[in-house]
Design a protein around this motif. Structure first.
Motif, short mmCIF file in Angstrom:
data_model
loop_
_atom_site.label_atom_id
_atom_site.label_comp_id
_atom_site.label_asym_id
_atom_site.label_seq_id
_atom_site.Cartn_x
_atom_site.Cartn_y
_atom_site.Cartn_z
N GLU A 137 5.63 9.68 10.31
CA GLU A 137 4.76 9.15 11.35
C GLU A 137 4.70 7.62 11.32
N LYS A 138 5.20 7.03 10.22
CA LYS A 138 5.28 5.58 10.08
C LYS A 138 3.91 4.92 10.11
N ASN A 139 2.94 5.60 9.50
CA ASN A 139 1.59 5.05 9.37
C ASN A 139 1.28 4.84 7.90
N ALA A 140 0.46 3.84 7.62
CA ALA A 140 0.10 3.55 6.23
C ALA A 140 -1.37 3.15 6.15
N MET A 141 -1.95 3.40 4.98
CA MET A 141 -3.30 2.93 4.71
C MET A 141 -3.42 2.58 3.24
N THR A 142 -4.39 1.73 2.93
CA THR A 142 -4.59 1.25 1.57
C THR A 142 -5.83 1.88 0.97
N CYS A 198 0.21 -0.36 -6.59
CA CYS A 198 0.13 -1.82 -6.44
C CYS A 198 -0.77 -2.38 -7.54
N TYR A 199 -1.24 -3.59 -7.36
CA TYR A 199 -2.22 -4.14 -8.28
C TYR A 199 -3.60 -3.66 -7.83
N GLU A 200 -4.18 -2.74 -8.60
CA GLU A 200 -5.51 -2.17 -8.39
C GLU A 200 -5.60 -1.16 -7.24
N SER A 201 -4.62 -1.11 -6.37
CA SER A 201 -4.73 -0.24 -5.19
C SER A 201 -3.54 0.70 -5.06
N LEU A 202 -3.74 1.76 -4.25
CA LEU A 202 -2.68 2.67 -3.87
C LEU A 202 -2.43 2.54 -2.38
N GLU A 203 -1.16 2.49 -2.02
CA GLU A 203 -0.78 2.47 -0.61
C GLU A 203 -0.25 3.86 -0.26
N LEU A 204 -0.72 4.42 0.84
CA LEU A 204 -0.28 5.74 1.29
C LEU A 204 0.51 5.56 2.58
N TRP A 205 1.75 6.02 2.57
CA TRP A 205 2.64 5.78 3.71
C TRP A 205 3.30 7.08 4.13
N ASP A 206 3.05 7.52 5.36
CA ASP A 206 3.73 8.67 5.92
C ASP A 206 5.03 8.18 6.52
N ILE A 207 6.16 8.51 5.90
CA ILE A 207 7.43 7.93 6.32
C ILE A 207 7.93 8.52 7.64
N GLY A 227 -0.68 -6.97 1.23
CA GLY A 227 -1.77 -7.28 0.32
C GLY A 227 -1.27 -7.41 -1.10
N ASN A 228 -1.71 -6.49 -1.97
CA ASN A 228 -1.27 -6.52 -3.36
C ASN A 228 0.20 -6.17 -3.49
N LYS A 229 0.87 -6.77 -4.44
CA LYS A 229 2.29 -6.55 -4.63
C LYS A 229 2.58 -5.11 -5.01
N PHE A 230 3.68 -4.56 -4.46
CA PHE A 230 4.12 -3.21 -4.78
C PHE A 230 4.74 -3.19 -6.17
N GLN A 231 4.62 -2.04 -6.86
CA GLN A 231 5.19 -1.91 -8.19
C GLN A 231 5.99 -0.63 -8.38
N THR A 232 5.48 0.50 -7.90
CA THR A 232 6.09 1.80 -8.18
C THR A 232 5.77 2.77 -7.06
N CYS A 233 6.46 3.91 -7.03
CA CYS A 233 6.19 4.87 -5.96
C CYS A 233 6.57 6.28 -6.39
N VAL A 234 6.02 7.27 -5.66
CA VAL A 234 6.36 8.67 -5.85
C VAL A 234 6.02 9.42 -4.57
N PHE A 235 6.82 10.41 -4.21
CA PHE A 235 6.49 11.26 -3.08
C PHE A 235 5.44 12.27 -3.50
N HIS A 236 4.45 12.50 -2.63
CA HIS A 236 3.39 13.45 -2.95
C HIS A 236 3.98 14.86 -3.05
N PRO A 237 3.63 15.63 -4.08
CA PRO A 237 4.26 16.95 -4.27
C PRO A 237 3.87 18.00 -3.23
N ALA A 238 2.71 17.84 -2.59
CA ALA A 238 2.26 18.83 -1.61
C ALA A 238 2.52 18.40 -0.17
N HIS A 239 2.81 17.13 0.03
CA HIS A 239 3.04 16.60 1.37
C HIS A 239 4.30 15.75 1.32
N PRO A 240 5.46 16.36 1.58
CA PRO A 240 6.75 15.73 1.29
C PRO A 240 7.00 14.41 1.99
#
Length: 271
Positions: A232-237, A221-230, A201-214
């Motif tokens: 379990e290999k699942n993602a949602m927008t 992205c543009y207007e959205s956040l992508e959440l990716w469990d590296i 979807g929207n182009k990726f720009q930056t990332c950070v690992f969640h501090p409570a869920h490693p």
């Protein structure tokens, strides 16, 4: 992934209005990066004015140190995680320098890249490696000497915008506008490619690992956040997170929150 997301509760919310404590105004051109020391109340900034400045976070009336020597715009910098005296910086000419905060001297100066660097980050806790992105590659430098200690990590089809480590320093994420790649630095796997998430979807720009869920990577992205469990290999927008490009993300281990900043001029905190 669903259970992890329920725990994270990425519900859109603004905090109480943020009030600036102070302003840092000694740079003469655009500021390109800012980092807090992991062990002391200090922060450092890099700039198009070819300087690196170190500040007392409790008293920012004037900088403690101004480092000069780069011949091109300084694009990024980071504090060594274990040696509070050391800071490294990279410029748009491919040069990496390390500096001593205590005596104000340049310790090393190494020409690393053919092109300019985008961002550099020390491996947390360990400090063994320094990851620096330049064009479509990630250079893995020795944390002490800043010399390249292996072949660059390659595989991105477009220029890398951002890199980040997980809190343990075991995994490195790299972001280009069309893909995020994960590299393993666990025992015996120094830079092994393990997974990739392609942009749908929207182009990726930056990332950070969640501090409570490693294992949860938050991607701006543009207007959205992508959440990716590296793992379990699942993602949602998560749509409508901002009304513009999410330019940067930061994680706080003390609060368990993620901060996002956007071209819509808003800062938002997420838990």
């Amino acid at each position: 992934m669903a259970n992890c997301l329920l725990l994270v509760v990425m519900i859109k919310r603004c905090t109480d209005p943020l009030k600036p404590k102070s302003s840092l105004e000694e740079h003469s051109f655009l500021i390109t990066d800012v980092r807090f020391s992991p062990s002391m109340p200090r922060l450092a900034t890099s700039s198009f004015d070819k300087t690196v400045r170190v500040w007392d976070a409790d008293n920012t009336d004037y900088s403690l140190r101004t480092f000069t020597g780069h011949s091109a715009s300084v694009m990024s910098l980071d504090f060594h995680p274990n040696k509070e005296d050391i800071i490294c910086s990279c410029d748009s000419d491919g040069e990496v320098r390390s500096w001593s905060i205590n005596n104000g001297s340049c310790l090393t100066c190494v020409k690393v890249f053919k092109g300019g660097a985008t961002q550099m980050r020390f491996q947390p806790r360990k400090g063994k490696y320094l990851a620096a992105a330049s064009e479509k590659a990630i250079y893995i430098l020795d944390g002490e000497t800043q010399h390249a200690c292996r072949s660059p990590l390659q595989g991105h089809a477009k220029d890398i915008q951002s890199v980040c480590w997980d809190s343990a320093g075991d995994y490195l994420a790299s972001v280009s506008e069309d893909a995020v790649r994960i590299w393993s630095f666990t025992s015996g796997q120094d830079g092994e490619f393990v997974n990739e998430l392609n942009c749908s979807g929207n182009k990726f720009q930056t990332c950070v690992f969640h501090p409570a869920h490693p294992s949860l990577l938050v991607i701006g992205c543009y207007e959205s956040l992508e959440l990716w469990d590296i793992r379990e290999k699942n993602a949602m927008t998560f749509n409508n997170a901002h009304d513009g490009l999410i330019a940067a993300l930061a994680a706080s281990s003390a609060t368990g929150k993620v901060a996002s900043v956007s071209h819509d001029r808003l800062v938002k905190l997420w838990k």
